[in-house]
Write a protein that holds these residues in place. Structure first.
Motif, PDB file in Angstrom:
ATOM      1  N   VAL A 104      16.865  14.614  50.010  1.00 16.20           N
ATOM      2  CA  VAL A 104      16.250  13.296  50.158  1.00 16.20           C
ATOM      3  C   VAL A 104      15.159  13.101  49.116  1.00 16.20           C
ATOM      4  O   VAL A 104      15.023  12.032  48.512  1.00 16.20           O
ATOM      5  CB  VAL A 104      15.675  13.130  51.581  1.00 16.20           C
ATOM      6  N   SER A 105      14.359  14.133  48.897  1.00 18.24           N
ATOM      7  CA  SER A 105      13.308  14.056  47.896  1.00 18.24           C
ATOM      8  C   SER A 105      13.887  13.806  46.513  1.00 18.24           C
ATOM      9  O   SER A 105      13.379  12.973  45.741  1.00 18.24           O
ATOM     10  CB  SER A 105      12.495  15.355  47.900  1.00 18.24           C
TER      11      SER A 105
ATOM     12  N   ALA B  64      16.780  12.348  45.875  1.00 14.97           N
ATOM     13  CA  ALA B  64      17.340  10.995  45.856  1.00 14.97           C
ATOM     14  C   ALA B  64      16.259   9.947  45.641  1.00 14.97           C
ATOM     15  O   ALA B  64      16.482   8.928  44.977  1.00 14.97           O
ATOM     16  CB  ALA B  64      18.088  10.729  47.159  1.00 14.97           C
ATOM     17  N   LEU B  65      15.076  10.170  46.196  1.00 17.68           N
ATOM     18  CA  LEU B  65      13.987   9.202  46.072  1.00 17.68           C
ATOM     19  C   LEU B  65      13.333   9.243  44.692  1.00 17.68           C
ATOM     20  O   LEU B  65      12.948   8.206  44.147  1.00 17.68           O
ATOM     21  CB  LEU B  65      12.931   9.459  47.153  1.00 17.68           C
TER      22      LEU B  65
ATOM     23  N   LEU C  38      27.317   7.802  47.881  1.00 17.51           N
ATOM     24  CA  LEU C  38      26.808   8.406  49.124  1.00 17.51           C
ATOM     25  C   LEU C  38      27.944   9.103  49.873  1.00 17.51           C
ATOM     26  O   LEU C  38      27.775  10.208  50.401  1.00 17.51           O
ATOM     27  CB  LEU C  38      26.192   7.329  50.025  1.00 17.51           C
TER      28      LEU C  38
ATOM     29  N   GLY D 204      21.329  10.304  42.484  1.00 15.25           N
ATOM     30  CA  GLY D 204      20.488  10.352  43.669  1.00 15.25           C
ATOM     31  C   GLY D 204      21.252   9.996  44.928  1.00 15.25           C
ATOM     32  O   GLY D 204      20.990  10.551  46.008  1.00 15.25           O
ATOM     33  N   ALA D 205      22.195   9.053  44.818  1.00 14.13           N
ATOM     34  CA  ALA D 205      23.010   8.691  45.976  1.00 14.13           C
ATOM     35  C   ALA D 205      23.865   9.868  46.425  1.00 14.13           C
ATOM     36  O   ALA D 205      24.016  10.117  47.635  1.00 14.13           O
ATOM     37  CB  ALA D 205      23.893   7.490  45.641  1.00 14.13           C
TER      38      ALA D 205
ATOM     39  N   LEU E 176      21.500  12.179  48.216  1.00 13.27           N
ATOM     40  CA  LEU E 176      21.129  11.692  49.539  1.00 13.27           C
ATOM     41  C   LEU E 176      22.277  11.862  50.522  1.00 13.27           C
ATOM     42  O   LEU E 176      22.087  12.286  51.674  1.00 13.27           O
ATOM     43  CB  LEU E 176      20.715  10.225  49.458  1.00 13.27           C
TER      44      LEU E 176
ATOM     45  N   ALA F  30      22.450  15.494  51.315  1.00 11.60           N
ATOM     46  CA  ALA F  30      21.374  15.921  52.198  1.00 11.60           C
ATOM     47  C   ALA F  30      21.646  15.511  53.646  1.00 11.60           C
ATOM     48  O   ALA F  30      21.474  16.301  54.577  1.00 11.60           O
ATOM     49  CB  ALA F  30      20.053  15.321  51.723  1.00 11.60           C
ATOM     50  N   SER F  31      22.080  14.272  53.822  1.00 12.64           N
ATOM     51  CA  SER F  31      22.393  13.805  55.174  1.00 12.64           C
ATOM     52  C   SER F  31      23.540  14.602  55.778  1.00 12.64           C
ATOM     53  O   SER F  31      23.506  14.982  56.951  1.00 12.64           O
ATOM     54  CB  SER F  31      22.750  12.312  55.136  1.00 12.64           C
TER      55      SER F  31
END
Length: 428
Positions: free
Chosen positions: A71-72, A74-75, A239, A359-360, A363, A366-367
């Protein structure tokens, strides 16, 4: 055959080969160090999962720490890309790789000392935020040198193959080091490769895209690549691809633990990544008559269908074969998505656009790692494979419904101000 393609490269139906692409002046100077510096994306998640699981005994906890890192990343990745477009890749990359090596070292030390979860989460934030965005930076260098050339589609395919080769090498290497040397060895190797490769890549200033040369009108119009509707649609699609990577990593690890053969994890994930890489080679070698938007939809449909079968498989042999098929369908989706960026986004914002897509993936990964880890803890590895099914299905629905937003952006109204349409490279 290569010479024939070269002479006909002006025709849309022709596809210049990899040999012609690799003869691009200066290409090897950024490709070789860039390969080493790309390893974090392939080694980081699995390295964290294996280290934290060995110290806590929980896939859920390991997945949660890896998820914070993802997440970090991706942000912060798009912000890194935006800064690179504005100030130059070297300016962003050098402090980034130094911070990443330090952050990984802290995370390893905390995990081995039995630190509480909140401390691992705190260390995971800078670890993910500082992952160098070398893949998008390499793509931006290709775009700067090949803007308007038919070689650009070949470069997109080549980059996907390179990415997937790291996913063949990275997880296998990280797993072998973690299981055969020490649980922390995978992350230590990841940090070392990032530091050395990143600094060598940053030193290649001649191939770095120019920055800060765009007209003010274009800077306002394209303040962010995410303002382009097609980029947002592609981000959703990526994603779903990330959910496959994350779900496969955790679920394969849990599966091989269940059958008492943890060392097979790297082999199974390597087969999945090998399918991706081999398909990428084929996609880049074919002179496609269909456009990238149609190829994206077809490839993603196949990916969703293949991913929907993972949870039904209980045999290592069948799982390896099915993983290979899933990998085969990922390559066309990734390559087509990255190729579309050239038509959707002006040159001034391409590094940022590429990092939004990267980043997508992070993310989604990560999810998926978090959810698959919890499912594997509670219901076994089979349940973890439901995550790629859900992620790709939701993304496919979105992609199909909003496919009209992937149409190429209209040509600029004023040619004289189109500085960004052909970005020069900086010269020392």
């Amino acid at each position: 055959m290569a010479s024939t393609v070269a002479t006909d490269s002006s025709r849309a139906s022709a596809r210049p080969g990899y040999g012609q692409l690799l003869r691009t002046p200066g290409a090897w100077t950024f490709l070789l160090p860039g390969f080493a510096a790309r390893q974090p994306f392939a080694m980081l998640t699995i390295g964290i999962v294996l280290l934290v699981q060995s110290t806590t005994g929980s896939y859920g906890s390991a997945g949660a720490v890896a998820a914070v890192t993802g997440v970090s990343m991706a942000l912060f990745a798009p912000q890194s890309g935006k800064l690179a477009d504005r100030y130059g890749q070297r300016t962003v990359l050098v402090p980034g790789v130094l911070l990443h090596a330090a952050s990984v070292s802290v995370l390893v030390a905390l995990a081995l000392s039995g630190a509480p979860m909140w401390a691992l989460f705190a260390a995971a934030v800078p670890t993910g935020a500082s992952v160098p965005q070398v893949g998008p930076m390499v793509r931006a260098r290709w775009a700067a040198r090949l803007d308007g050339s038919p070689l650009m589609s070949t470069a997109a395919a080549f980059e996907s193959v390179t990415d997937e080769f790291t996913f063949v090498v990275g997880p296998v290497l990280a797993t072998a080091l973690c299981t055969g040397v020490h649980p922390a060895a995978g992350l230590v190797a990841e940090a070392a490769l990032t530091l050395v490769g990143g600094l060598l890549f940053a030193a290649q200033r001649r191939t770095q895209p120019a920055h800060g040369l765009l007209a003010a009108s274009e800077r306002v119009e394209h303040a962010s690549a995410l303002s382009v509707p097609g980029v947002r649609v592609l981000a959703v699609a990526f994603l779903g691809i990330g959910s496959v990577f994350g779900g496969m990593q955790v679920s394969l690890t849990a599966f091989t633990e269940e059958i008492g053969n943890p060392g097979a994890n790297g082999l199974l994930y390597g087969m999945f990544a090998a399918g991706n890489m081999l398909a990428g080679v084929a996609v880049g070698a074919i002179a496609w008559k269909s456009g990238p938007r149609r190829r994206l939809l077809v490839g993603y449909t196949g990916l969703a269908m293949a991913a929907s079968l993972l949870w039904t498989t209980h045999s290592m042999l069948l799982l390896g074969a099915l993983g290979l098929v899933v990998g085969v369908f990922i390559a066309p989706a990734l390559i087509s998505g990255y190729t579309l960026v050239e038509d959707l986004v002006p040159a001034s914002a391409r590094t940022e656009a590429f990092t939004w897509l990267t980043g997508a993936v992070a993310l989604g990964q990560a999810s998926a790692v978090t959810v698959a880890g919890r499912l594997a803890d509670s219901y076994g590895s089979t349940a973890g494979f439901l995550v790629p099914l859900g992620g790709t299905a939701l993304a496919l629905v979105t992609l199909t419904a909003l496919r009209s937003r992937l149409a190429p952006r209209p040509a600029p109204r004023t040619v004289a101000r189109g500085v960004g349409h052909r970005v020069p490279v900086t010269v020392d």
